[in-house]
Motif scaffolding. Structure first.
Motif, PDB file in Angstrom:
ATOM      1  N   ARG A 137       6.073 -17.542  -4.077  1.00 21.37           N
ATOM      2  CA  ARG A 137       5.387 -18.830  -3.923  1.00 21.37           C
ATOM      3  C   ARG A 137       3.866 -18.644  -3.932  1.00 21.37           C
ATOM      4  NH1 ARG A 137       9.871 -19.259  -0.336  1.00 21.37           N
ATOM      5  NH2 ARG A 137      11.450 -20.588  -1.282  1.00 21.37           N
ATOM      6  N   VAL A 138       3.413 -17.856  -4.868  1.00 23.89           N
ATOM      7  CA  VAL A 138       1.995 -17.512  -4.978  1.00 23.89           C
ATOM      8  C   VAL A 138       1.200 -18.717  -5.469  1.00 23.89           C
ATOM      9  CG1 VAL A 138       0.363 -15.995  -6.171  1.00 23.89           C
ATOM     10  CG2 VAL A 138       2.587 -15.110  -5.430  1.00 23.89           C
ATOM     11  N   LYS A 139       0.069 -18.917  -4.884  1.00 18.73           N
ATOM     12  CA  LYS A 139      -0.845 -19.985  -5.270  1.00 18.73           C
ATOM     13  C   LYS A 139      -2.104 -19.351  -5.847  1.00 18.73           C
ATOM     14  CE  LYS A 139       1.696 -23.204  -3.334  1.00 18.73           C
ATOM     15  NZ  LYS A 139       2.769 -23.692  -4.147  1.00 18.73           N
ATOM     16  N   ALA A 140      -2.554 -19.860  -6.973  1.00 14.95           N
ATOM     17  CA  ALA A 140      -3.721 -19.288  -7.648  1.00 14.95           C
ATOM     18  C   ALA A 140      -4.962 -19.274  -6.753  1.00 14.95           C
ATOM     19  CB  ALA A 140      -4.003 -20.052  -8.942  1.00 14.95           C
ATOM     20  N   HIS A 141      -5.142 -20.292  -5.937  1.00 13.92           N
ATOM     21  CA  HIS A 141      -6.348 -20.350  -5.100  1.00 13.92           C
ATOM     22  C   HIS A 141      -6.337 -19.292  -3.983  1.00 13.92           C
ATOM     23  CE1 HIS A 141      -3.635 -22.928  -2.708  1.00 13.92           C
ATOM     24  NE2 HIS A 141      -4.376 -22.574  -1.666  1.00 13.92           N
ATOM     25  N   ARG A 142      -5.181 -18.653  -3.728  1.00 14.86           N
ATOM     26  CA  ARG A 142      -5.097 -17.608  -2.698  1.00 14.86           C
ATOM     27  C   ARG A 142      -5.329 -16.202  -3.261  1.00 14.86           C
ATOM     28  NH1 ARG A 142       0.261 -19.879   0.107  1.00 14.86           N
ATOM     29  NH2 ARG A 142      -0.617 -21.769   0.986  1.00 14.86           N
ATOM     30  N   LEU A 143      -5.482 -16.096  -4.565  1.00 15.68           N
ATOM     31  CA  LEU A 143      -5.625 -14.782  -5.195  1.00 15.68           C
ATOM     32  C   LEU A 143      -6.887 -14.021  -4.779  1.00 15.68           C
ATOM     33  CD1 LEU A 143      -4.222 -15.680  -8.678  1.00 15.68           C
ATOM     34  CD2 LEU A 143      -3.110 -14.297  -6.915  1.00 15.68           C
ATOM     35  N   PRO A 144      -8.035 -14.678  -4.604  1.00 17.42           N
ATOM     36  CA  PRO A 144      -9.203 -13.913  -4.141  1.00 17.42           C
ATOM     37  C   PRO A 144      -8.945 -13.194  -2.806  1.00 17.42           C
ATOM     38  CG  PRO A 144      -9.913 -16.008  -5.022  1.00 17.42           C
ATOM     39  CD  PRO A 144      -8.407 -16.057  -4.955  1.00 17.42           C
ATOM     40  N   ALA A 145      -8.221 -13.832  -1.899  1.00 17.14           N
ATOM     41  CA  ALA A 145      -7.898 -13.194  -0.622  1.00 17.14           C
ATOM     42  C   ALA A 145      -6.980 -11.992  -0.842  1.00 17.14           C
ATOM     43  CB  ALA A 145      -7.241 -14.195   0.334  1.00 17.14           C
ATOM     44  N   LEU A 146      -6.032 -12.111  -1.755  1.00 13.75           N
ATOM     45  CA  LEU A 146      -5.154 -10.987  -2.082  1.00 13.75           C
ATOM     46  C   LEU A 146      -5.964  -9.818  -2.634  1.00 13.75           C
ATOM     47  CD1 LEU A 146      -2.259  -9.768  -2.731  1.00 13.75           C
ATOM     48  CD2 LEU A 146      -2.635 -10.725  -5.003  1.00 13.75           C
ATOM     49  N   LEU A 147      -6.884 -10.103  -3.538  1.00  6.74           N
ATOM     50  CA  LEU A 147      -7.724  -9.039  -4.097  1.00  6.74           C
ATOM     51  C   LEU A 147      -8.584  -8.389  -3.030  1.00  6.74           C
ATOM     52  CD1 LEU A 147      -8.798 -10.691  -7.468  1.00  6.74           C
ATOM     53  CD2 LEU A 147      -7.102  -8.874  -7.122  1.00  6.74           C
ATOM     54  N   ASN A 148      -9.123  -9.185  -2.118  1.00  9.99           N
ATOM     55  CA  ASN A 148      -9.929  -8.627  -1.022  1.00  9.99           C
ATOM     56  C   ASN A 148      -9.082  -7.721  -0.130  1.00  9.99           C
ATOM     57  OD1 ASN A 148     -12.327  -9.802  -1.817  1.00  9.99           O
ATOM     58  ND2 ASN A 148     -11.997 -11.641  -0.590  1.00  9.99           N
ATOM     59  N   ARG A 149      -7.860  -8.147   0.165  1.00  7.73           N
ATOM     60  CA  ARG A 149      -6.959  -7.318   0.980  1.00  7.73           C
ATOM     61  C   ARG A 149      -6.679  -5.991   0.278  1.00  7.73           C
ATOM     62  NH1 ARG A 149      -1.703  -9.668   0.876  1.00  7.73           N
ATOM     63  NH2 ARG A 149      -1.016  -7.908  -0.337  1.00  7.73           N
ATOM     64  N   LEU A 150      -6.425  -6.047  -1.025  1.00 10.13           N
ATOM     65  CA  LEU A 150      -6.177  -4.823  -1.788  1.00 10.13           C
ATOM     66  C   LEU A 150      -7.394  -3.905  -1.775  1.00 10.13           C
ATOM     67  CD1 LEU A 150      -4.202  -6.009  -4.929  1.00 10.13           C
ATOM     68  CD2 LEU A 150      -3.384  -4.555  -3.082  1.00 10.13           C
ATOM     69  N   ARG A 151      -8.581  -4.495  -1.912  1.00 10.70           N
ATOM     70  CA  ARG A 151      -9.802  -3.679  -1.876  1.00 10.70           C
ATOM     71  C   ARG A 151      -9.951  -2.985  -0.522  1.00 10.70           C
ATOM     72  NH1 ARG A 151     -11.951  -4.994  -6.588  1.00 10.70           N
ATOM     73  NH2 ARG A 151     -12.481  -7.068  -7.210  1.00 10.70           N
ATOM     74  N   ASP A 152      -9.617  -3.704   0.558  1.00 13.15           N
ATOM     75  CA  ASP A 152      -9.692  -3.108   1.895  1.00 13.15           C
ATOM     76  C   ASP A 152      -8.682  -1.985   2.070  1.00 13.15           C
ATOM     77  OD1 ASP A 152     -11.705  -4.869   2.548  1.00 13.15           O
ATOM     78  OD2 ASP A 152     -10.396  -6.235   3.669  1.00 13.15           O
ATOM     79  N   GLU A 153      -7.494  -2.124   1.487  1.00 13.38           N
ATOM     80  CA  GLU A 153      -6.422  -1.131   1.640  1.00 13.38           C
ATOM     81  C   GLU A 153      -6.574   0.064   0.712  1.00 13.38           C
ATOM     82  OE1 GLU A 153      -2.870  -3.347   0.898  1.00 13.38           O
ATOM     83  OE2 GLU A 153      -2.949  -4.391   2.822  1.00 13.38           O
ATOM     84  N   THR A 154      -7.235  -0.094  -0.418  1.00 19.18           N
ATOM     85  CA  THR A 154      -7.294   0.947  -1.443  1.00 19.18           C
ATOM     86  C   THR A 154      -7.889   2.256  -0.938  1.00 19.18           C
ATOM     87  OG1 THR A 154      -7.273  -0.655  -3.221  1.00 19.18           O
ATOM     88  CG2 THR A 154      -8.123   1.524  -3.758  1.00 19.18           C
ATOM     89  N   PRO A 155      -9.018   2.268  -0.210  1.00 22.49           N
ATOM     90  CA  PRO A 155      -9.525   3.567   0.262  1.00 22.49           C
ATOM     91  C   PRO A 155      -8.529   4.293   1.160  1.00 22.49           C
ATOM     92  CG  PRO A 155     -11.207   1.866   0.500  1.00 22.49           C
ATOM     93  CD  PRO A 155      -9.928   1.185   0.105  1.00 22.49           C
ATOM     94  N   LYS A 156      -7.785   3.548   1.974  1.00 17.49           N
ATOM     95  CA  LYS A 156      -6.779   4.161   2.847  1.00 17.49           C
ATOM     96  C   LYS A 156      -5.700   4.840   2.022  1.00 17.49           C
ATOM     97  CE  LYS A 156      -7.630   0.650   6.281  1.00 17.49           C
ATOM     98  NZ  LYS A 156      -7.264  -0.671   6.695  1.00 17.49           N
ATOM     99  N   LYS A 157      -5.288   4.220   0.932  1.00 20.76           N
ATOM    100  CA  LYS A 157      -4.265   4.805   0.063  1.00 20.76           C
ATOM    101  C   LYS A 157      -4.726   6.125  -0.505  1.00 20.76           C
ATOM    102  CE  LYS A 157      -2.045   0.726  -1.738  1.00 20.76           C
ATOM    103  NZ  LYS A 157      -1.782   0.006  -2.954  1.00 20.76           N
ATOM    104  N   GLN A 158      -5.997   6.165  -0.910  1.00 21.85           N
ATOM    105  CA  GLN A 158      -6.523   7.378  -1.533  1.00 21.85           C
ATOM    106  C   GLN A 158      -6.568   8.531  -0.543  1.00 21.85           C
ATOM    107  OE1 GLN A 158      -6.874   7.495  -4.812  1.00 21.85           O
ATOM    108  NE2 GLN A 158      -6.163   5.396  -4.758  1.00 21.85           N
ATOM    109  N   GLU A 159      -6.878   8.247   0.739  1.00 24.92           N
ATOM    110  CA  GLU A 159      -6.931   9.297   1.769  1.00 24.92           C
ATOM    111  C   GLU A 159      -5.562   9.874   2.057  1.00 24.92           C
ATOM    112  OE1 GLU A 159      -8.783   7.561   5.171  1.00 24.92           O
ATOM    113  OE2 GLU A 159     -10.610   7.078   4.068  1.00 24.92           O
ATOM    114  N   GLU A 160      -4.496   9.035   1.956  1.00 27.08           N
ATOM    115  CA  GLU A 160      -3.142   9.480   2.247  1.00 27.08           C
ATOM    116  C   GLU A 160      -2.625  10.468   1.220  1.00 27.08           C
ATOM    117  OE1 GLU A 160      -0.799   5.946   2.486  1.00 27.08           O
ATOM    118  OE2 GLU A 160      -1.847   5.194   4.242  1.00 27.08           O
ATOM    119  N   LYS A 161      -3.152  10.397   0.003  1.00 27.39           N
ATOM    120  CA  LYS A 161      -2.640  11.246  -1.089  1.00 27.39           C
ATOM    121  C   LYS A 161      -3.179  12.634  -1.024  1.00 27.39           C
ATOM    122  CE  LYS A 161      -1.561   7.559  -4.215  1.00 27.39           C
ATOM    123  NZ  LYS A 161      -1.754   6.926  -5.453  1.00 27.39           N
TER     124      LYS A 161
END
Length: 151
Positions: free
Chosen positions: A127-151
């Protein structure tokens, strides 16, 4: 019209193995394969271009698949893609120029009752809404450095 022959099978198998191992097939991979098989590089490029699911550049750090099955499409999959494309600079393979994310259009993820659906790094979101996508991208940006450290 398909111009594949049984003689192409070993090369196609190599394409799939390389793609599984690295996530893409590089120009150097094609040059090495041409040298190993004696096939002209142009033939290998032509054969590779037949398979749209095989990438020729590295995927982004994050992967986002937009379901384009009929229910998802009818409920806004194209608007979701257009919104993401407007937010990100995507290359011909759907990867942002900074390597942050790869956007893919897929046929069906089997969650039609939740349409429209995206799959972000193997996590289904319905049930994704286009207007919520910027928040999704921001969440991914916040999580991405953590992913890289785990590897």
């Amino acid at each position: 019209m398909c111009h594949l022959s049984t003689a192409d099978s070993p090369i196609i198998n190599r394409f799939h193995r390389l793609h599984e191992e690295k996530g893409f097939i590089s120009e150097q991979d094609l040059q090495d394969l041409a040298q190993q098989t004696g096939r002209p590089l142009a033939d290998l490029h032509g054969l590779l271009s037949f398979f749209h699911s095989l990438r020729t550049s590295p995927p982004g750090k994050n992967r986002l698949a937009i379901c384009y099955g009929t229910p998802c499409y009818a409920r806004g999959a194209e608007q979701i893609y257009q919104r993401l494309a407007a937010e990100l600079e995507l290359d011909e393979d759907g990867t942002s120029t900074d390597g942050f994310i790869t956007i893919e259009k897929v046929q069906c993820v089997g969650a039609c009752s939740l349409a429209p659906v995206i799959v972000t790094n193997d996590q289904l979101e319905g049930r994704v809404k286009a207007h919520r996508l910027p928040a999704l991208l921001n969440r991914l940006r916040d999580e991405t450095p953590k992913k890289q450290e785990e590897k």
